[in-house]
Structures are given as C-alpha cells and as structure tokens.
Design a protein around this motif. Sequence first.
Motif, PDB file in Angstrom:
ATOM      1  N   ASP A  51      -4.785  -2.525  -6.585  1.00  0.00           N
ATOM      2  CA  ASP A  51      -3.483  -2.977  -7.104  1.00  0.00           C
ATOM      3  C   ASP A  51      -3.064  -4.270  -6.445  1.00  0.00           C
ATOM      4  N   GLU A  52      -3.213  -4.298  -5.157  1.00  0.00           N
ATOM      5  CA  GLU A  52      -2.783  -5.473  -4.417  1.00  0.00           C
ATOM      6  C   GLU A  52      -3.553  -6.709  -4.887  1.00  0.00           C
ATOM      7  N   LEU A  65      -7.033   2.535  -4.387  1.00  0.00           N
ATOM      8  CA  LEU A  65      -6.338   1.937  -5.533  1.00  0.00           C
ATOM      9  C   LEU A  65      -5.223   1.010  -5.059  1.00  0.00           C
ATOM     10  N   ASP A  66      -4.681   1.319  -3.880  1.00  0.00           N
ATOM     11  CA  ASP A  66      -3.696   0.421  -3.281  1.00  0.00           C
ATOM     12  C   ASP A  66      -4.259  -0.991  -3.171  1.00  0.00           C
ATOM     13  N   VAL A  67      -5.489  -1.057  -2.701  1.00  0.00           N
ATOM     14  CA  VAL A  67      -6.094  -2.366  -2.494  1.00  0.00           C
ATOM     15  C   VAL A  67      -6.373  -3.034  -3.830  1.00  0.00           C
ATOM     16  N   TRP A 112       0.832  -1.205   0.000  1.00  0.00           N
ATOM     17  CA  TRP A 112       0.000   0.000   0.000  1.00  0.00           C
ATOM     18  C   TRP A 112       0.865   1.253   0.000  1.00  0.00           C
ATOM     19  N   ARG A 120       0.512   4.020  -1.644  1.00  0.00           N
ATOM     20  CA  ARG A 120      -0.196   5.300  -1.633  1.00  0.00           C
ATOM     21  C   ARG A 120      -0.512   5.725  -0.212  1.00  0.00           C
TER      22      ARG A 120
END
Lengths: 1300, 143
Positions: B41-42, B37-39, A562, A564
Amino acid sequence: MANFLAQFQTIKNSCDHLVIAVEDVSDLWPTIKNGFEERFPLKRAYLNNKTRNPVPVDNLPAVLILTTDARLRSRFPHEQYLFWFREPYATIVLITCEDLDEFKTILKPRLKLIVQNDEREWFIVFVSKAHPNNDQATKMAKKVYARLEVDFSSKKRERCCKFDLHRPEANFWEDLESKIVECIRNTLDKRVQFYEDEIRKLSEQRFMPESLAFMFEMAHLHEDALCEYDELELCYLETVNITGKQRDFGGVEHGDDQATLLNPGKKPLTQIVQDDSFREFEFRQYVFACQSRLLFKLNRPFEVASRGFSFIISFSKALTMHENILPFSMREIWVISACMDLIDATASNYNEGLAPLDIEKEFYRLQGDLYSLCRVKFLRLAYLIGYGTNMERSPVNSASLSMLPWPKPAVWPSVPPDASSKVLAKEKLILQETPAIKHFGIQRKPLPLEPSLLLREANRRRASLSAGNMLEISGSDAMSKMFPSHKAQTNSMTRTNSSPGLDSSIDRPMRLAEIYVAAEYALHSTISNPELWKSFSSVEEFEQKYLELTKGAADNYHRSWWKRHGVVLDGEIAAVYFKNGNFDLAAKSYEKVCALYAGEGWQDLLAEVLPNLAECQKILNDQAGYLSSCVRLLSLDKGLFLTKERQAFQSEVVRLAHSEMKQPVPLDVSSLITFSGNPGPPIELCDGDPGTLYVTVWSGFPDDITLDSLSLTLMATFQADEGVKALRSSTAIVLKPGRNTITLDLPPQKPGSYVLGVLTGQIGHLSFRSHSFSKGGPADSDDFMSYEKPTRPILKVFKSRPLVDLATAVSSALLINESQWVGIIVRPLNYSLKGAVLHIDTGPGLGIEESHVIEMESYADLTNGSTETVTNGALENGSSTVNKDFEQLTLHDGRIEFPDWASNMTSILWIPVRAISDKLARGSSSATPQRTNIVDGMRTVALKLEFGISHNQTFERHVYFLTLAVHFTDPFHVSTRVADKCHDGTLLLQVILHSEVKAALTIHDAWLDLQDGFVHADRGDGRPTSGFFPLVISPASKAGILFSIRLGKTDAEDASNVLESDSILNVRYGISGNRSVGAHPPVSTKHSATEDAKQDLVFQSALVLQRPVLDPCLAVGFLPLPSSGLRVGQLVTMKWRVERLKDFENEVPQHHDEVLYEVYANTDNWMIAGRKRGHVSLSAKQGSRIEISILCVPLVAGYVRPPQLGLPDVVEANISCNPPGPHLICVLPPALSSSFCIPLMMSASSSVFLRHSMRLAILALLSQTIEMQHGKYWRLICVKLVRLRFIRFLNQNVSGKQHL
Amino acid sequence: MIVCVAVVGHQNNPLYIQSFTDADDALKLHHIVHCSLDVVDERVNNPKKSGPTLNETFLGLLYPTENYKVYGYLTNTKVKFILVTTDLDVRDADVRNFFRRFHAAYVDAVSNPFHVPGKKITSKTFAETVSTIVKSFGLSSAG
C-alpha cells in the motif's frame, strides 16, 4: 600510523575552532586585540566544499592566536599534515611604521622573511598610530602604507589593509573580515586538495578522511563532513572485508552489550586501536556515532533513524558472524540497547510537523520498526530464561520468533553450581504451565515460538563440546522433556537433587529448567544495563517491558502508513490486558483487530482472534457484542472450525436468545441466514390476488435452529419508500442446516414487481434480521464487501386488467314470448376461473326457465384464434362450438358454480329464458313503413361473476359485473298494402311478412281475422289457398300473402262478438334455427318434444286497415328554394302554398276562413325568424290558396331535413301533399367571411371574449338580415363593425340598433 | 526456500495463499503476507518513493528482516502476489522470473470461465502449477 590516533582523538577533542595566527611584528596586539576579537565568530562566510562549490556558513567561529603562543609553537612539522586541521588557516601580520627609511631597511626584510612561506595564507594589517590632528604623521603613515602596498600587494591579490588606530575607517572591518575569510578559504581548499591527494596516495591510511571530515565539521560544513564520514565507513568496511586478516572484533569488554552508536566519546579511541587497525565492534559504532551527531546537527533525525535501523540490522549480522567469541546472547542484548537508544535519541530530536508528511510517516514507521525489532529480541531473551509460557502464541509472535535462530554461542552456558534451588523453582513453573485453553473449547495446535526445540538446540551445543550423547536427546525423548510427564519429572528431580554440579550437566543432557537457569545466569553476566536486567527479573517486570515495547511499536505504526502492523500489535496488547483482567481495553483492541481482518477477508487470522473477542464480550456481559461475535464465528468458513466448535457457537446463541435479556438485542445474521426466491420466473399475480410465496432460506447454522417467527419484506422495485410489505409466518420454523424452503402467505399486493427485502425473525427473545440475498447457496464468505447484488423480482403483480370477458353468444334477435337459449360466452383472459360463481339476474320482461337445466360447453372461437382454439384437438371444421366438454348445470338461487374444466378455457353458457311481451305485434302500412321499435324487444340480463384465486373468504374475490342486452323479436314484421282496388269493391290486401330472425321460418298456415267494416271476400275463412303452405322464408327475406277482402258489414253472428278495432293476422309457423346463430326452436320442457316436428308456433299481428282516403281537402306544396342553394348563415325564405281543394265537409266546423299552421324544424339545424305557429286566413272558397313563408337561417352545413309545415287542425287524411316537400336539402358551408372568424384560439380565461364572439356571430346574422332589407350600405357598415374591437363594437352596435 | 506464496485481491482480500512449510504454522505466514500489504500500500500510495519503478509490476523486496524476505508483485488489476522466503541470499532476477511465471499461472487460472473474479482460486491445476514453480525456484540460477 594508527598510533597517531590516540593523539588524533585528543587533538580532535581540543580543537573546536579554526585558528588564525597573528604575527605581531610591532607589538601592537595588546592594543588592538579586543577590537579584533569582537569580530568573531564571523557572521557570514562563503567557503568551498569538497567539490569547490561555495557554501554559505553562518557564525563561523575562529580564534586568534599569536604565533608566539605555545599552542602554535609546540607543534612538530611531521605532525603537521595529519593534524593540519588545527594549523592556522590564516596569518595576520600586524605592523606599524612611521618612517619610510625604517620600513625599507628593517621592516621590509623582516616581512619578506615572514611571508616567504607559501604554505601560509597571510595578509598585512598596517596599523597607523598617527593622530588625525597630526598631519605630518598622517602623511608619513600614508607614505609608508603606500610603499607597503607596492611591495606586498599584487594585482592578483590585495594583501594589505590599513587600520587607523584613532579613527578606524568605516570599511576596515569588512575589509579585514573578507581578507580573513579569503585566507581561510584558500587554506581550506589547499588542504582539502592535499588530503585528497594524500588519500589517493595512501589508500591504506583510512584516518585521513576523518581528518578531512573533521576539518569540514570544524568549518561547519556538516554536509561535507557527513560525506567524509560516510566515505570513511565505506573505506573501513572495504578494508575489513578485503584484507581477510583475522582481526579482533572487539565487543568482549564489560558494558559492550550496550550500544554506543550515538555516543562517539564513550570509549577513547586508544582503546579501540589494535594492531595498527581498529576493532570493528567499536569503530563502526564510533563512525556511526559521528554520523548521527552530524545528522542531528543538520536536524535530520529521520535520517538517523533510517540509517540507524539499517546499521543495527547490518551490525547485528556482523555480531552473528562473531557470535562464538562474544558473550552469550550479546547480539540480542546489543540490538535491544541500540534500538532503545536510537528511539530515544531520534524521538527527542524530532519535531513533529516540520517534516513533509511522507517523511513523517516514514519516520514513525522506522520508530515502529525499531520498537518491534527490539521487542522481538526481548521476547527471544525472555524465552531463553523461561518466560515462554507467558507469551501469546499469536501469529505475530510466531512469525517473528519462529524464524529467528537461537543464539549460537560457542558453548551453551551451563548451569552454575549453586543454582539447584533456582532449577527447582523453574521446574515448578514448567509443571504449573497449563497449555492455554482457548475459548469455546477450540483446540488448535499452538503456533511455534521457537525455530527448533530449545532443549535439543542447547544440548546439541553442549554436546558438541563433550562426548556426543545425542542419542539421549533425540526424538520423542526430547519432547517428553519439553512437556515432562509426571514420571519423567520425578525422575529428573531426584537426579538434580542427588548430583548437582557442573560435571553432571556436561555429561548428561540438560533439562529444560536447567537450560533456563543457565541462560539466566549467562544473560545476567552479559547484561550490564541494570534497567534491562530488571525487566527479566520477574514475570511482572517482563510483562511491563513487553507491553511498553509493544505499545511503542503499535503507536508508531499507527502514525505511519503501516496500519496493519499497528492493529495487529494492538491485538498483542489486548492479549496482555485480557490476561490481566482488563477486559474492557482488551475487547476494544480485539475489536479493532477483528475489524481489520474481517474488512479484508482474512478469515484464517480472524478465526484466531474472534474467539478472544467473544470471550471478552462474554465476560463483560456485552450481550449484543457477544451474540454478534458468535454469529460471525458461525459465518466464517466452515473449514476453520470443527463441527463441534461451531455447535458450541450455536448453542451459545440459542442459550442467550432464550435467556432473560435485559434489552432485546437486534442481531444481524446476514452472513448466516440468506434467502432467495425460488429460481425461475417470478410469481405472477393479478392485482388484488393473494398468493403463496416460496422462499429458499439457507441456514449456516451447524444444527437445526428453531425460528419462533419469521417475516420477510417485499420491496417494490418502482418505489423505494412505499410498498415495503412484510410477510409473516407466525408459526415456528425449524431451519435445517443448508437449504430450506419456506412458504409464506402473500396477501394481495399493489401492482408492480417486487424483490425480497429483509428477513427478520425471532429466536427466543432475540430478533434477528438478514438482508443478504443468495443465489440459492450458502452465504458467500468471500463477498464480505458487496452487500448489493442484482436483485431479481420475486413477484410481479399486474395492473388491473380485464380478467374475464362475458359476452352474448348471439347478436341476432331471439324469439319473444318463447323459451330461448341465451348464450353467454365466458372467456377467461389468462386467468383461472376456478371456483367461479355466476349470479344471473334477469331484467323486467325476462325470466329464466328454471325448470330447465343450464347447459355449459366449451367454446372455440375461430375468429379470435385464441390459444384455446389451437390446443383444442376436438375442433371441428367450420363449427364454432366444440362439444368437447359439456355439462348440465342447475341454478341455485340465481347462482351457477362453474365446473373445473371451464376454469381456463373459453366456455359458453346456455341459459333458457323467456322474454314476455304482452303487446301484440302491429303491422304497418307499406306506404309509411314503420318498424317496430327495437327497444321494445330489448331485455337485459345482469350477470355477476365472482372468481379469483382466493377460495376462502379472507380476501375479496374479483367480481365482474355485466349487464347483457339481449334482443328479442317477433319472427315477422308485417306490413300491408292494398295491392289493387277492384271495381267490385274487392280489395286485394297484400300482407308482407318480413323475416326478423336469422332462422328459416316455415309458415304452415295463415289466416286473417278482420276488423269491423271489412269482410272476407267470397265469404271465405280468410285463409289463402292451402297450396301455398308450407311456405319457407329464409332469414332476412320477405314473403307476401294476398287476402281478398272487401268493405262491408260482418254477419249477424259476428255482431255478437266484440267489435274488433284491429284486424289480426295469425300465422302458424315453425322455426328451424341454431341457437348459436340466433332464433331457434323454443326450449321444450319435455325432452321428447324437442324432436317433435309438429311443434308449431303461432304468431299474431294486428293490422290496421284504414278506409281509403278519397277526398283530400287541402293540398300543401313546398315551393322551390332559390337556385343558388343554401348557405350556412344565409337567410332563406321557405315558402309553402296551401290550397283548398274542396270544402270541408264537417271536420272543421269553425273558422272556415282560417287555417292553423305550424312549422316544425330541428332547432339545431335551423333558426327560424318569424312566427312558427299561427293562423292564416284562407277563404272557404274552393281553390283559394295562400303562401306561408318563413325566414330561416341554416345553422349547419350538409344535408338536413328542411322545416316542415303542418296543419294541426286538419286530419292528416284530408291533406294531400302536392308537390311533396323534399326529405333533405343541401346546405353549403358559409362563405369565407370575417364575420364568422370566431377567435377560438384566444386564451381560455377570456370567457368574456367568447361571449362577445357569440354576440358577434349573432350580429353577423343580423347584419345579413339587414342587408337583405336595406342593401349594400349597411352591409359595409356591419363588416366594418365586425372588424372593430369589441368594446367599441358593442357601443356602435347599440347605436346601430337604435338606428335600426 | 520459499515458505509461502499468496495472491491477494485488489481489495486486499486473500485469493490464494499456500505455505510450503512442514510445521503447522500457516497462520504466521498469513500474518506476514497480510502485514506486507502495508508495504505494498505504501509503495502504491506514494509513487514518489517508488520513483522509476512506478510502472513496474515487480515491487521488489518489501521486508528486509533478518530472518526472511518478502517480495511483492502488483499486477495491472491491482492483484498482489506475495512471496515469503527464508532464503536470505536471493537474486532479484530469480524472484522476477518467479513472479513472471506465477503471473502467467494466475492469468491461466482466472481465465477459467468457471472462476468468479474476485473469489478465491480453488483450481487444483493452479495449485499444482504453483508448487512446480516454487520447487523450481532458484534452480535456474544454480544450474
């Protein structure tokens, strides 16, 4: 049943080993105790888990206890099931006996009694005391043991083993261990079975799983223990939810605010039992603690973190449900402590790098989550006590806080009685609070940090308790209290001073400061952790803790997927740094955040952070960074900032640009200033031409901006490295916001197509560059990732090509010695001739009639069908010249300037010239017609055309050089022939006039001035009958005039004249021709004379009249060639016969008997072998004859002129050729012969070889010569020779020559 | 209540973001969408974890926070739809249904020949459709 729990807890705490009971029947224990206990813990055992699958357990601890021990004796049977896990798992019966009878009578019944209890797992250890040397005793012991086995062992199971006291058997211990393990396993299975049955039966007695779980844990079956605990938790939650019974939640005791979710022993179980059940608050934490303990033992800290996080979330929900009975903000405080505990515990138990990558990432993500959860709760609490002003109203904080509801205590805490001074202090703080001013004067409504107004919420909660005086605290009133005006503030001050105390605060709504103070007091009583409380004690402490939590979260997020989250939190850290004056670090962090937002095009968020970064850079005096930040701010979406703000950005840029910068900073303004070529096709230029380039520049600045200089590079599309040319505009350019069109001078470029490259320029001391093309619009803010765009050529420079074509208009001859129009067709080839200048330089023998004007007219070339033809409406049918445009030009210093109308169309230029020739035309005899040499009539006109786009003299113009050849000729060619020789000596001389020009010639008169020795017959004046005239001769036709003359002397009066050697033919003629076709009437100097029909011309031609050849002396005859024909390379003998017809009179006084001959032959065609020139004897007698023969070899095939024999000593008039030699003879190609296969295909390097080839050819010739002379024999040899290799060949050649 | 819906391009650039809150706090929703968006992406980068839902466009709940929920949806062209709701009791089926309709609206919007792919969606019709879908969210299950 819950009453057992206390006991359970204590028992659990005391039990940590499996128990194995030892039934010491024969008092042997003390002697063998040490040996037995050494075996523990058992190195490896296989036990069954709940699903009856064998699980290996290492180092299984167990303790051996005598059955007589108090620990085993003191237990009551009714407790047995509940605490079964502490009961012995195996019973070892120790016996010894040396007598069989004794065994039968005493021991056996006793053993039977002991082992009759089926519940127990037992086995017998027979200890043999017999000394090995004592055979009798040993035998006896063996007998007894055998008996024992018969009695107690069964086929299914061995229950006996023998221990030799003095000499233990090697496998005894293994045997013993396996028996013990077997017993433990069986017991465990049995008990698990029992518990499971029991659980099924007594679904309400939830502690049973725990017994089971604990049993597993004791047996080191951690996995199974964990499962059981999980089940226990589920069961518990089920019970809590199903029963619906209002139970005491717990959590009201002091210290409960600190989470105990990792410490199962924090509270004794007795304390959490209530009313036959457990208090949820403690019990759930307890169960979780047990689970996490097991997970840590299993080395699964990741799971602890992940379960912990969801536990905290779900438990926090539970706390919310019971918030009204819990202390103020209990939930937040608990979450904070739980998170911190969990973070510490998991981080310390976590070994980096052991877990797989994704687990590791996930672990750090969880840590980050825990930190950020903790951070949010911490912020909330801090806000409650008035630190809200110290919090950044950033999107992160707003997102997490503004959706987080306020605490919902039953009653909002009230101001404690003695807190007036604190309230005052808080009031002061509120007063001092100034709304955060953003940089550049950016005004934004701050983002909310609160779900609703705290003032209203707190008072509502209070009001719900007392009388509803909601009226007072609603609407704008509340707002004014939130940000109190000066007046309202003084008002409230007096009130606080006058009536402090509880009652007043209940009666009237609390003010913000009071709420803060009240919350602070309430929190103080709730928070039991002094560390945590310290963090709330002052702004500095708060900030420190805040930073710690934020950093923790950011760091962990950075190590997870994470990114970001991490970067955004970096921004929060930066804000704190900024506040504390640590601009360096702040700038670094802000840069990261900006890069993140800019990289993905989140402009709204970027607009929030970028001003902060700019401010940092400004303070740090990082001019480059500051400028680029300003430019980036300007290039953000226009809607994100007000015009005023954008103007502020621009003024900063301009101010810096004009300030004294230490180092000139290059600045990339690609996002702000974009450029493109004008739409439409690219400018097309010819090689070497300068031009003007129009470029559209789009300015994203909000105001006009002055660019001190500007340059634009052109990049050739064909080669990247070369051809980058910068176009400069040195004058300052003011760019308006939006579209601007600038013009740039374009120097001549190399051929190729060009695209726009980079725009660079100067604003003050600042040099900027932009490499962003646009489609004629503003910079595309969405296109943050694509710098590469399809580029359209802006400029095409063509390769050198003919731009203009000059040619003569007329190919036929013009009249010599007369003034004639020479037409020059000027045909521009898609290129403008505007301003072209033509230099005319006439060659020798040609002059321009400068007295006359030059005419220029448009020209339509029908044959070419060019565009001019089509567009020219005035085209006349059949006429090649269209007088649409006509102009008279004058020549200045040999230059003519072209009129504008002629710049794009084909035109024709008529130049009056006169070719001078002082030679008199000569006629020729019709027998040997000799045309006048055409070269004599050739005159040249050198033309130089200067033209091109460039009108100034900066660049070289195109120059077109051309030398035109113009053919001039006399109107006639004259040939004569004697038509008839009359008997009276009159000769009819026929004069044939060949028209040489493409014009009709009209002969008005013709007369002949005769040379000496000839006179006109009939004493006439030499004119034919006048009735002949006028005689019109069409182009390319002939006309004949007969003159009758005779041999004779001229008259006396004529004798006074100089004797003429030649006769002169005078012809008076007129010409009617078109100058566009060929010869035409001469250009008259006077205009009136052009129409004058009487303008006659006179042509004079010299004629040679020869006296007739009447007495040839010699006759030369060419003898016929062999009938087989000639072949290349084949020798042939040419023969001439020379015969003396009569004696020479007086021409050759000497050498009467010798004649000089010479053979003329073209050496290209013929090879002559023999004497070309020499004397042959020819007797002076009339009729004597000789033959002159010469060997020749034709070298080329085809029709060639044969060699000719000449007699140089004899005047031609005395030679008669009879029979005449042929003009041409046929030579056949060589016969296929190896001798001529010249290997031309050999490698080029072998020039030696080539030379040899030549020799070979010569030799072949030789060989044929030889053949002619010596016959076939030699030929064979030579053919062979030819075929040999060259060295040998040459050697042999030498020998052959010698032979020859 | 749905507080925010967003369309995020395949380069994680916002194509359309619309908040439905009264307060002037769109920025925080930008932040939530951006961070989610992190999630996404992950999930996309670790197909192991997503397991059976690998081929499914609906990404499910991205954020289990206390106060709001974030749902994600990934189209075949790697365009992400993000939904932020403060409704803590949301049925999965409702969200799926919402995304299905939203996807259809998106496809309509980008099929417009005047829309430049990869650029922000400026279509008013799309905005109207979205707001209709948002308003009707959860109604079907309630009714």
